[in-house]
Design a protein around this motif. Structure first.
Motif, PDB file in Angstrom:
ATOM      1  N   PRO A   1       0.831  -1.203   0.000  1.00 21.49           N
ATOM      2  CA  PRO A   1       0.000   0.000   0.000  1.00 21.49           C
ATOM      3  C   PRO A   1       0.862   1.249   0.000  1.00 21.49           C
ATOM      4  O   PRO A   1       1.913   1.300   0.635  1.00 21.49           O
ATOM      5  N   GLY A   2       0.417   2.263  -0.715  1.00 22.37           N
ATOM      6  CA  GLY A   2       1.146   3.511  -0.757  1.00 22.37           C
ATOM      7  C   GLY A   2       0.932   4.306   0.514  1.00 22.37           C
ATOM      8  O   GLY A   2       0.115   3.958   1.374  1.00 22.37           O
ATOM      9  N   PRO A   3       1.674   5.417   0.664  1.00 21.03           N
ATOM     10  CA  PRO A   3       1.555   6.216   1.885  1.00 21.03           C
ATOM     11  C   PRO A   3       0.170   6.799   2.077  1.00 21.03           C
ATOM     12  O   PRO A   3      -0.291   6.945   3.198  1.00 21.03           O
ATOM     13  N   LEU A   4      -0.518   7.138   0.979  1.00 23.22           N
ATOM     14  CA  LEU A   4      -1.856   7.698   1.109  1.00 23.22           C
ATOM     15  C   LEU A   4      -2.830   6.653   1.642  1.00 23.22           C
ATOM     16  O   LEU A   4      -3.678   6.951   2.488  1.00 23.22           O
ATOM     17  N   ALA A   5      -2.707   5.409   1.160  1.00 30.16           N
ATOM     18  CA  ALA A   5      -3.570   4.336   1.652  1.00 30.16           C
ATOM     19  C   ALA A   5      -3.271   4.037   3.110  1.00 30.16           C
ATOM     20  O   ALA A   5      -4.188   3.747   3.904  1.00 30.16           O
ATOM     21  N   ALA A   6      -1.989   4.092   3.500  1.00 29.43           N
ATOM     22  CA  ALA A   6      -1.635   3.852   4.889  1.00 29.43           C
ATOM     23  C   ALA A   6      -2.224   4.917   5.809  1.00 29.43           C
ATOM     24  O   ALA A   6      -2.592   4.648   6.953  1.00 29.43           O
ATOM     25  N   LEU A   7      -2.331   6.137   5.293  1.00 30.45           N
ATOM     26  CA  LEU A   7      -2.853   7.241   6.097  1.00 30.45           C
ATOM     27  C   LEU A   7      -4.382   7.234   6.173  1.00 30.45           C
ATOM     28  O   LEU A   7      -4.954   7.408   7.251  1.00 30.45           O
ATOM     29  N   LEU A   8      -5.039   7.037   5.031  1.00 34.36           N
ATOM     30  CA  LEU A   8      -6.487   7.227   4.949  1.00 34.36           C
ATOM     31  C   LEU A   8      -7.277   5.942   4.762  1.00 34.36           C
ATOM     32  O   LEU A   8      -8.502   5.965   4.870  1.00 34.36           O
ATOM     33  N   GLY A   9      -6.608   4.851   4.441  1.00 30.57           N
ATOM     34  CA  GLY A   9      -7.318   3.636   4.081  1.00 30.57           C
ATOM     35  C   GLY A   9      -7.412   3.501   2.566  1.00 30.57           C
ATOM     36  O   GLY A   9      -7.342   4.488   1.829  1.00 30.57           O
ATOM     37  N   GLY A  10      -7.584   2.264   2.103  1.00 32.28           N
ATOM     38  CA  GLY A  10      -7.539   1.987   0.676  1.00 32.28           C
ATOM     39  C   GLY A  10      -8.606   2.691  -0.129  1.00 32.28           C
ATOM     40  O   GLY A  10      -8.326   3.260  -1.182  1.00 32.28           O
ATOM     41  N   VAL A  11      -9.855   2.683   0.355  1.00 31.81           N
ATOM     42  CA  VAL A  11     -10.948   3.252  -0.436  1.00 31.81           C
ATOM     43  C   VAL A  11     -10.821   4.766  -0.516  1.00 31.81           C
ATOM     44  O   VAL A  11     -10.929   5.356  -1.604  1.00 31.81           O
ATOM     45  N   ARG A  12     -10.579   5.412   0.608  1.00 32.29           N
ATOM     46  CA  ARG A  12     -10.506   6.881   0.586  1.00 32.29           C
ATOM     47  C   ARG A  12      -9.293   7.366  -0.211  1.00 32.29           C
ATOM     48  O   ARG A  12      -9.373   8.383  -0.919  1.00 32.29           O
ATOM     49  N   SER A  13      -8.173   6.668  -0.122  1.00 34.12           N
ATOM     50  CA  SER A  13      -7.023   7.065  -0.935  1.00 34.12           C
ATOM     51  C   SER A  13      -7.327   6.859  -2.414  1.00 34.12           C
ATOM     52  O   SER A  13      -6.945   7.690  -3.256  1.00 34.12           O
ATOM     53  N   ALA A  14      -8.052   5.774  -2.749  1.00 31.15           N
ATOM     54  CA  ALA A  14      -8.416   5.531  -4.151  1.00 31.15           C
ATOM     55  C   ALA A  14      -9.366   6.605  -4.657  1.00 31.15           C
ATOM     56  O   ALA A  14      -9.281   7.032  -5.813  1.00 31.15           O
ATOM     57  N   VAL A  15     -10.276   7.061  -3.797  1.00 33.51           N
ATOM     58  CA  VAL A  15     -11.195   8.132  -4.180  1.00 33.51           C
ATOM     59  C   VAL A  15     -10.419   9.407  -4.480  1.00 33.51           C
ATOM     60  O   VAL A  15     -10.652  10.081  -5.492  1.00 33.51           O
ATOM     61  N   LEU A  16      -9.470   9.753  -3.615  1.00 32.30           N
ATOM     62  CA  LEU A  16      -8.698  10.978  -3.835  1.00 32.30           C
ATOM     63  C   LEU A  16      -7.883  10.892  -5.119  1.00 32.30           C
ATOM     64  O   LEU A  16      -7.827  11.849  -5.892  1.00 32.30           O
ATOM     65  N   GLU A  17      -7.247   9.754  -5.377  1.00 31.03           N
ATOM     66  CA  GLU A  17      -6.452   9.618  -6.596  1.00 31.03           C
ATOM     67  C   GLU A  17      -7.349   9.676  -7.829  1.00 31.03           C
ATOM     68  O   GLU A  17      -6.989  10.272  -8.850  1.00 31.03           O
ATOM     69  N   ALA A  18      -8.543   9.058  -7.738  1.00 33.37           N
ATOM     70  CA  ALA A  18      -9.470   9.103  -8.872  1.00 33.37           C
ATOM     71  C   ALA A  18      -9.923  10.530  -9.151  1.00 33.37           C
ATOM     72  O   ALA A  18     -10.217  10.888 -10.296  1.00 33.37           O
ATOM     73  N   LEU A  19      -9.975  11.371  -8.109  1.00 36.42           N
ATOM     74  CA  LEU A  19     -10.478  12.732  -8.267  1.00 36.42           C
ATOM     75  C   LEU A  19      -9.417  13.698  -8.789  1.00 36.42           C
ATOM     76  O   LEU A  19      -9.662  14.907  -8.835  1.00 36.42           O
TER      77      LEU A  19
ATOM     78  N   VAL B   1      -9.162  13.776 -11.657  1.00 42.34           N
ATOM     79  CA  VAL B   1     -10.120  14.230 -12.663  1.00 42.34           C
ATOM     80  C   VAL B   1     -11.473  14.320 -11.970  1.00 42.34           C
ATOM     81  O   VAL B   1     -11.938  13.336 -11.408  1.00 42.34           O
ATOM     82  N   PRO B   2     -12.144  15.501 -11.934  1.00 44.70           N
ATOM     83  CA  PRO B   2     -13.461  15.598 -11.299  1.00 44.70           C
ATOM     84  C   PRO B   2     -14.407  14.517 -11.796  1.00 44.70           C
ATOM     85  O   PRO B   2     -14.413  14.175 -12.989  1.00 44.70           O
ATOM     86  N   ALA B   3     -15.206  13.957 -10.892  1.00 47.15           N
ATOM     87  CA  ALA B   3     -16.047  12.815 -11.255  1.00 47.15           C
ATOM     88  C   ALA B   3     -17.322  12.835 -10.439  1.00 47.15           C
ATOM     89  O   ALA B   3     -17.394  13.401  -9.341  1.00 47.15           O
ATOM     90  N   SER B   4     -18.362  12.179 -10.966  1.00 45.76           N
ATOM     91  CA  SER B   4     -19.618  12.036 -10.259  1.00 45.76           C
ATOM     92  C   SER B   4     -19.529  10.866  -9.280  1.00 45.76           C
ATOM     93  O   SER B   4     -18.579  10.073  -9.312  1.00 45.76           O
ATOM     94  N   THR B   5     -20.543  10.740  -8.425  1.00 44.24           N
ATOM     95  CA  THR B   5     -20.582   9.628  -7.482  1.00 44.24           C
ATOM     96  C   THR B   5     -20.571   8.296  -8.222  1.00 44.24           C
ATOM     97  O   THR B   5     -19.854   7.361  -7.838  1.00 44.24           O
ATOM     98  N   GLY B   6     -21.344   8.207  -9.293  1.00 45.67           N
ATOM     99  CA  GLY B   6     -21.382   6.971 -10.064  1.00 45.67           C
ATOM    100  C   GLY B   6     -20.047   6.648 -10.716  1.00 45.67           C
ATOM    101  O   GLY B   6     -19.612   5.488 -10.742  1.00 45.67           O
ATOM    102  N   ASP B   7     -19.376   7.677 -11.264  1.00 45.71           N
ATOM    103  CA  ASP B   7     -18.062   7.469 -11.871  1.00 45.71           C
ATOM    104  C   ASP B   7     -17.065   6.945 -10.840  1.00 45.71           C
ATOM    105  O   ASP B   7     -16.272   6.030 -11.114  1.00 45.71           O
ATOM    106  N   LEU B   8     -17.096   7.543  -9.638  1.00 48.66           N
ATOM    107  CA  LEU B   8     -16.182   7.113  -8.580  1.00 48.66           C
ATOM    108  C   LEU B   8     -16.475   5.679  -8.155  1.00 48.66           C
ATOM    109  O   LEU B   8     -15.553   4.890  -7.926  1.00 48.66           O
ATOM    110  N   ALA B   9     -17.764   5.341  -8.046  1.00 51.69           N
ATOM    111  CA  ALA B   9     -18.131   3.982  -7.660  1.00 51.69           C
ATOM    112  C   ALA B   9     -17.582   2.961  -8.647  1.00 51.69           C
ATOM    113  O   ALA B   9     -17.067   1.905  -8.261  1.00 51.69           O
ATOM    114  N   GLU B  10     -17.670   3.300  -9.936  1.00 44.09           N
ATOM    115  CA  GLU B  10     -17.154   2.400 -10.964  1.00 44.09           C
ATOM    116  C   GLU B  10     -15.634   2.330 -10.926  1.00 44.09           C
ATOM    117  O   GLU B  10     -15.044   1.252 -11.049  1.00 44.09           O
ATOM    118  N   ALA B  11     -14.978   3.474 -10.717  1.00 45.19           N
ATOM    119  CA  ALA B  11     -13.519   3.512 -10.723  1.00 45.19           C
ATOM    120  C   ALA B  11     -12.923   2.793  -9.513  1.00 45.19           C
ATOM    121  O   ALA B  11     -11.900   2.116  -9.621  1.00 45.19           O
TER     122      ALA B  11
END
Length: 311
Positions: A226-244, A246-256
């Motif tokens: 796991p990267g440092p961001l995942a270690a700090l925030l957890g896997g899902v929240r770090s993945a959400v931040l990295e996905a963002l 590029v601005p995205a909708s809730t549905g886009d984030l859920a898919e990503a």
């Protein structure tokens, strides 16, 4: 890049995946238009027009609409360009002759192959690629707002220089043009490095420069640790931040991120309370994007050397 073992090393995780996907696809007609060095026909790369991002269908529609006379002129120029390797020109000559004899059919075939290449090689990775490119653009826009365009030109690449109101690109070609207020488009690229590519009038003047940090981008998405961001925030929240990136909708984030929209809403709410994410309604959708603090956190965590320390 896929045709060069040396250049593939910078993108090895992506290249291994893509080469497996493309094993049964005949790309020879497309490869015949993309020499290892030298001129690449301009119709393959429609420049941005300043109206915002275009969908891939629009880009391919522009390629498909290439006038036959433009196709013939550009392919003929490429086939005679001394900047392309002699052996490559000799090997591609039969395909070039066939294309020049039947340009309309060749344009249709090339467009279909580009669609296939997009579907197999780029679309599965596009959110990651696009996020990195958008981040590069945003950071350079911040420099322009604070210090003007000159520092941006000077920092694009060692082959590019800005001095005395003149922009110089070190190249094998000798060309000079007065822009006369027409402007120039700067395009970051994941795959063009180490070259800097240019497009000149009568086309829209354009410079394509390599985006930095490409190796780290692929590494952080393939590492089992796991990267440092995942270690700090957890896997899902770090993945959400990295996905963002590029601005995205809730549905886009859920898919990503591969979780439910409800879970995304909960995680985004926490990130919003921490001033890392902002949300706004756009029609029926809610679009989420990083705040300045959020982007600084993400880019700092994924920068080369992040997470490494000395004893």
């Amino acid at each position: 890049m896929l045709g060069s073992a040396e250049r593939r090393r910078r993108h090895q995780p992506w290249a291994d995946d893509v080469r497996a996907r493309l094993r049964t696809v005949d790309l020879l007609p497309l490869r015949a238009l993309i020499p290892p060095s030298g001129y690449v026909p301009d119709f393959l790369t429609p420049p941005p027009d300043g109206t915002g991002p275009r969908k891939i269908a629009e880009e391919l529609g522009m390629v498909r609409a290439t006038p036959s006379e433009h196709f013939v002129a550009e392919v003929s120029w490429m086939a005679a360009d001394p900047g392309t390797p002699v052996t490559w020109r000799q090997e591609a000559a039969p395909l070039h002759r066939h294309m020049l004899a039947q340009p309309a059919q060749a344009i249709a075939l090339i467009t279909d192959l580009l669609q296939t290449y997009w579907d197999l090689a780029l679309e599965p990775h596009w959110r990651r690629l696009h996020g990195g490119l958008q981040s590069d653009i945003r950071s350079r826009m911040q420099v322009i707002e604070g210090s003007g365009a000159a520092p941006v030109f000077s920092s694009l690449n060692p082959r590019i220089a800005w001095r005395d109101q003149e922009l110089t690109v070190r190249s094998a070609y000798d060309y000079q043009e007065e822009l006369g207020g027409r402007g120039i488009v700067l395009v970051p690229s994941v795959f063009c490095g180490p070259e800097v590519l240019t497009m000149t009038p009568p086309q829209q003047s354009m410079i394509v420069y390599p985006r930095t940090g490409v190796e780290e981008m692929w590494h952080r998405h393939t590492s089992d640790r796991p990267g440092p961001l995942a270690a700090l925030l957890g896997g899902v929240r770090s993945a959400v931040l990295e996905a963002l990136l590029v601005p995205a909708s809730t549905g886009d984030l859920a898919e990503a991120v591969n979780v439910t929209p409800g879970a995304i809403s909960q995680h985004v709410a926490v990130l919003r309370q921490c001033d890392l994410v902002t949300s706004r309604r756009h029609g029926r959708r809610v679009i989420h994007s990083l705040t300045e603090t959020g982007e600084t956190l993400v880019r700092g965590a994924v920068a080369p050397g992040a997470g490494r320390h000395s004893a």
